[in-house]
Design a protein around this motif. Sequence first.
Motif, PDB file in Angstrom:
ATOM      1  N   ALA A 111      48.293  43.425  45.624  1.00 38.76           N
ATOM      2  CA  ALA A 111      47.730  42.148  46.100  1.00 38.76           C
ATOM      3  C   ALA A 111      48.841  41.138  46.349  1.00 38.76           C
ATOM      4  O   ALA A 111      49.708  40.934  45.498  1.00 38.76           O
ATOM      5  CB  ALA A 111      46.741  41.604  45.083  1.00 38.76           C
ATOM      6  N   THR A 112      48.811  40.514  47.510  1.00 41.15           N
ATOM      7  CA  THR A 112      49.745  39.430  47.804  1.00 41.15           C
ATOM      8  C   THR A 112      49.118  38.074  47.510  1.00 41.15           C
ATOM      9  O   THR A 112      49.827  37.095  47.287  1.00 41.15           O
ATOM     10  CB  THR A 112      50.192  39.484  49.277  1.00 41.15           C
ATOM     11  N   VAL A 113      47.786  38.016  47.540  1.00 39.86           N
ATOM     12  CA  VAL A 113      47.035  36.822  47.142  1.00 39.86           C
ATOM     13  C   VAL A 113      45.818  37.290  46.346  1.00 39.86           C
ATOM     14  O   VAL A 113      45.346  38.412  46.536  1.00 39.86           O
ATOM     15  CB  VAL A 113      46.578  35.976  48.358  1.00 39.86           C
ATOM     16  N   PRO A 114      45.287  36.458  45.456  1.00 41.20           N
ATOM     17  CA  PRO A 114      44.120  36.856  44.648  1.00 41.20           C
ATOM     18  C   PRO A 114      42.900  37.159  45.513  1.00 41.20           C
ATOM     19  O   PRO A 114      42.717  36.560  46.571  1.00 41.20           O
ATOM     20  CB  PRO A 114      43.878  35.643  43.746  1.00 41.20           C
ATOM     21  N   ALA A 115      42.070  38.060  45.028  1.00 41.34           N
ATOM     22  CA  ALA A 115      40.928  38.526  45.821  1.00 41.34           C
ATOM     23  C   ALA A 115      39.643  38.535  45.006  1.00 41.34           C
ATOM     24  O   ALA A 115      38.903  39.503  44.995  1.00 41.34           O
ATOM     25  CB  ALA A 115      41.214  39.905  46.393  1.00 41.34           C
ATOM     26  N   MET A 116      39.386  37.447  44.284  1.00 39.90           N
ATOM     27  CA  MET A 116      38.148  37.299  43.505  1.00 39.90           C
ATOM     28  C   MET A 116      37.951  38.456  42.537  1.00 39.90           C
ATOM     29  O   MET A 116      36.845  38.941  42.329  1.00 39.90           O
ATOM     30  CB  MET A 116      36.944  37.158  44.433  1.00 39.90           C
ATOM     31  N   CYS A 117      39.054  38.915  41.975  1.00 43.18           N
ATOM     32  CA  CYS A 117      39.050  39.974  40.957  1.00 43.18           C
ATOM     33  C   CYS A 117      38.717  41.356  41.517  1.00 43.18           C
ATOM     34  O   CYS A 117      38.656  42.317  40.753  1.00 43.18           O
ATOM     35  CB  CYS A 117      38.105  39.641  39.806  1.00 43.18           C
ATOM     36  N   THR A 118      38.534  41.500  42.811  1.00 41.41           N
ATOM     37  CA  THR A 118      38.251  42.825  43.359  1.00 41.41           C
ATOM     38  C   THR A 118      39.479  43.731  43.297  1.00 41.41           C
ATOM     39  O   THR A 118      39.344  44.945  43.353  1.00 41.41           O
ATOM     40  CB  THR A 118      37.755  42.741  44.816  1.00 41.41           C
ATOM     41  N   LEU A 123      34.563  45.822  41.073  1.00 39.70           N
ATOM     42  CA  LEU A 123      33.863  44.999  42.046  1.00 39.70           C
ATOM     43  C   LEU A 123      34.432  45.217  43.443  1.00 39.70           C
ATOM     44  O   LEU A 123      35.655  45.199  43.641  1.00 39.70           O
ATOM     45  CB  LEU A 123      33.967  43.527  41.669  1.00 39.70           C
ATOM     46  N   THR A 124      33.557  45.425  44.398  1.00 43.03           N
ATOM     47  CA  THR A 124      33.956  45.697  45.774  1.00 43.03           C
ATOM     48  C   THR A 124      33.140  44.809  46.700  1.00 43.03           C
ATOM     49  O   THR A 124      31.918  44.735  46.590  1.00 43.03           O
ATOM     50  CB  THR A 124      33.728  47.181  46.118  1.00 43.03           C
ATOM     51  N   LEU A 125      33.844  44.137  47.614  1.00 47.53           N
ATOM     52  CA  LEU A 125      33.217  43.196  48.533  1.00 47.53           C
ATOM     53  C   LEU A 125      33.268  43.769  49.945  1.00 47.53           C
ATOM     54  O   LEU A 125      34.300  44.271  50.385  1.00 47.53           O
ATOM     55  CB  LEU A 125      33.958  41.858  48.479  1.00 47.53           C
ATOM     56  N   PHE A 126      32.151  43.702  50.660  1.00 44.87           N
ATOM     57  CA  PHE A 126      32.141  44.191  52.038  1.00 44.87           C
ATOM     58  C   PHE A 126      31.178  43.365  52.876  1.00 44.87           C
ATOM     59  O   PHE A 126      30.316  42.658  52.352  1.00 44.87           O
ATOM     60  CB  PHE A 126      31.753  45.673  52.094  1.00 44.87           C
ATOM     61  N   PHE A 127      31.360  43.477  54.198  1.00 49.07           N
ATOM     62  CA  PHE A 127      30.497  42.765  55.142  1.00 49.07           C
ATOM     63  C   PHE A 127      29.651  43.783  55.892  1.00 49.07           C
ATOM     64  O   PHE A 127      30.160  44.754  56.444  1.00 49.07           O
ATOM     65  CB  PHE A 127      31.334  41.953  56.127  1.00 49.07           C
ATOM     66  N   ASP A 128      28.339  43.561  55.879  1.00 50.62           N
ATOM     67  CA  ASP A 128      27.400  44.403  56.618  1.00 50.62           C
ATOM     68  C   ASP A 128      26.874  43.589  57.797  1.00 50.62           C
ATOM     69  O   ASP A 128      26.036  42.703  57.612  1.00 50.62           O
ATOM     70  CB  ASP A 128      26.251  44.839  55.711  1.00 50.62           C
ATOM     71  N   VAL A 140      34.214  50.707  43.332  1.00 43.25           N
ATOM     72  CA  VAL A 140      35.470  51.468  43.317  1.00 43.25           C
ATOM     73  C   VAL A 140      36.473  50.851  42.358  1.00 43.25           C
ATOM     74  O   VAL A 140      36.792  49.667  42.443  1.00 43.25           O
ATOM     75  CB  VAL A 140      36.092  51.528  44.728  1.00 43.25           C
ATOM     76  N   SER A 141      36.997  51.661  41.438  1.00 44.34           N
ATOM     77  CA  SER A 141      38.027  51.219  40.498  1.00 44.34           C
ATOM     78  C   SER A 141      39.404  51.614  41.031  1.00 44.34           C
ATOM     79  O   SER A 141      39.676  52.801  41.205  1.00 44.34           O
ATOM     80  CB  SER A 141      37.803  51.857  39.125  1.00 44.34           C
ATOM     81  N   PRO A 142      40.282  50.657  41.279  1.00 44.67           N
ATOM     82  CA  PRO A 142      41.581  50.976  41.867  1.00 44.67           C
ATOM     83  C   PRO A 142      42.690  51.120  40.826  1.00 44.67           C
ATOM     84  O   PRO A 142      42.487  50.901  39.631  1.00 44.67           O
ATOM     85  CB  PRO A 142      41.842  49.741  42.731  1.00 44.67           C
ATOM     86  N   VAL A 143      43.863  51.477  41.304  1.00 42.22           N
ATOM     87  CA  VAL A 143      45.107  51.273  40.567  1.00 42.22           C
ATOM     88  C   VAL A 143      45.679  49.954  41.086  1.00 42.22           C
ATOM     89  O   VAL A 143      45.874  49.794  42.296  1.00 42.22           O
ATOM     90  CB  VAL A 143      46.116  52.409  40.807  1.00 42.22           C
ATOM     91  N   CYS A 185      38.955  38.464  34.863  1.00 46.06           N
ATOM     92  CA  CYS A 185      38.368  39.486  35.740  1.00 46.06           C
ATOM     93  C   CYS A 185      37.528  40.482  34.947  1.00 46.06           C
ATOM     94  O   CYS A 185      36.498  40.965  35.430  1.00 46.06           O
ATOM     95  CB  CYS A 185      39.472  40.222  36.499  1.00 46.06           C
ATOM     96  N   GLY A 186      37.961  40.775  33.717  1.00 44.02           N
ATOM     97  CA  GLY A 186      37.181  41.681  32.877  1.00 44.02           C
ATOM     98  C   GLY A 186      35.802  41.125  32.577  1.00 44.02           C
ATOM     99  O   GLY A 186      34.799  41.851  32.597  1.00 44.02           O
ATOM    100  N   LEU A 187      35.732  39.829  32.308  1.00 44.57           N
ATOM    101  CA  LEU A 187      34.444  39.178  32.057  1.00 44.57           C
ATOM    102  C   LEU A 187      33.609  39.122  33.340  1.00 44.57           C
ATOM    103  O   LEU A 187      32.404  39.349  33.327  1.00 44.57           O
ATOM    104  CB  LEU A 187      34.669  37.766  31.519  1.00 44.57           C
ATOM    105  N   TYR A 188      34.278  38.829  34.424  1.00 44.81           N
ATOM    106  CA  TYR A 188      33.571  38.708  35.699  1.00 44.81           C
ATOM    107  C   TYR A 188      32.996  40.057  36.141  1.00 44.81           C
ATOM    108  O   TYR A 188      31.896  40.116  36.697  1.00 44.81           O
ATOM    109  CB  TYR A 188      34.537  38.173  36.745  1.00 44.81           C
ATOM    110  N   GLU A 189      33.725  41.121  35.883  1.00 43.65           N
ATOM    111  CA  GLU A 189      33.223  42.447  36.233  1.00 43.65           C
ATOM    112  C   GLU A 189      31.937  42.751  35.465  1.00 43.65           C
ATOM    113  O   GLU A 189      31.016  43.372  35.993  1.00 43.65           O
ATOM    114  CB  GLU A 189      34.269  43.512  35.925  1.00 43.65           C
ATOM    115  N   LYS A 190      31.872  42.269  34.237  1.00 40.65           N
ATOM    116  CA  LYS A 190      30.705  42.525  33.406  1.00 40.65           C
ATOM    117  C   LYS A 190      29.505  41.700  33.840  1.00 40.65           C
ATOM    118  O   LYS A 190      28.364  42.191  33.855  1.00 40.65           O
ATOM    119  CB  LYS A 190      31.049  42.212  31.944  1.00 40.65           C
ATOM    120  N   PHE A 191      29.730  40.430  34.223  1.00 43.12           N
ATOM    121  CA  PHE A 191      28.614  39.516  34.483  1.00 43.12           C
ATOM    122  C   PHE A 191      28.441  39.126  35.953  1.00 43.12           C
ATOM    123  O   PHE A 191      27.423  38.561  36.325  1.00 43.12           O
ATOM    124  CB  PHE A 191      28.791  38.234  33.661  1.00 43.12           C
TER     125      PHE A 191
END
Length: 300
Positions: A111-118, A123-128, A140-143, A185-191
């Motif tokens: 990451a070069t800039v923060p991405a809302m903990c994704t 947590l995965t964000l997408f546009f439909d 999806v859980s990344p490295v 981010c750990g808390l945010y992933e949970k809630f």
Amino acid sequence: MDKAIIKVSKELRLDQLKLDNAVVIIDESGEPYAGKISAKNQYKIEKPDIIALEEIHKEIHSRGSPRIIAIGGLSAINTAKILSLPRLPHKNLRETVYENKPPDLRPLIIATVPAMCTEATKLTLFFDPVNPVWLMRHAVSPVFLTTPAFLENALQDPKTQVVNHDVSLIKEAPDHNLFSYLSLCGLYEKFGPGPLTILLLTLASIYPLSIEEVAKNLAKLNVQDAYSRIKIKDDPQSWVEEEAKFREKRPKLYKKMDLLVEHSWTFYSLQLRRYGFKGKTDLYKFYRSLLISLSILGKP
């Protein structure tokens, strides 16, 4: 792949990355770093659009199981996550996303800039574009390869502050201002996603605004005060008075409110109920309290 793998290094040496047969995803914020690497299969994308990514998804999975690396911000990170989902027989990428199947690959995120903990969570964000809607799901859980400097600076980013606001509404959450970005981010992933994130994504879906633009404005709002109002039972007279003030001050926004509430509730009612919203009326009160002074939505 239940949890993200976090690797913190004093310095990132992109030139040392093993990129043989790797697929590298960059966005605008990652583009300045693209010259530091040599990858044959490099894609620059604008946003994680699950329709627009169909051909890339088909192409990279036809090669087997390549390594997927994201360099950049929210768009690159979440595109890499979406592309890591498998090709299913007789299914396109959009159908695969909604199948909730586990990913084939674990993408490497730089990451070069923060991405809302994704970048640091499932947590995965997408546009439909079919709906159209921005959606945040556990997928999806990344490295995540990062540095102490990034984690420290990430707390000041407006998108992170939106996450902060949501976590602050959780009774079980500690005073996360004393915690690191990864703890947050750990808390945010949970809630998460919480009500302010949902408002952010709804505004970015309905108005011609970017997530970054909306986040800069929402981060400044008094979310605690607006949230406390959903606990107060309004008498009919006070409701009429509040509506009259709202209609007079922001007539254009007043006409959009039902759409904003309906859109949010349609896609995020389960998450909103977890935060104590009993129905659309509570959400309407919450949005009205926040949006009446929000200048980004244009003139009254």
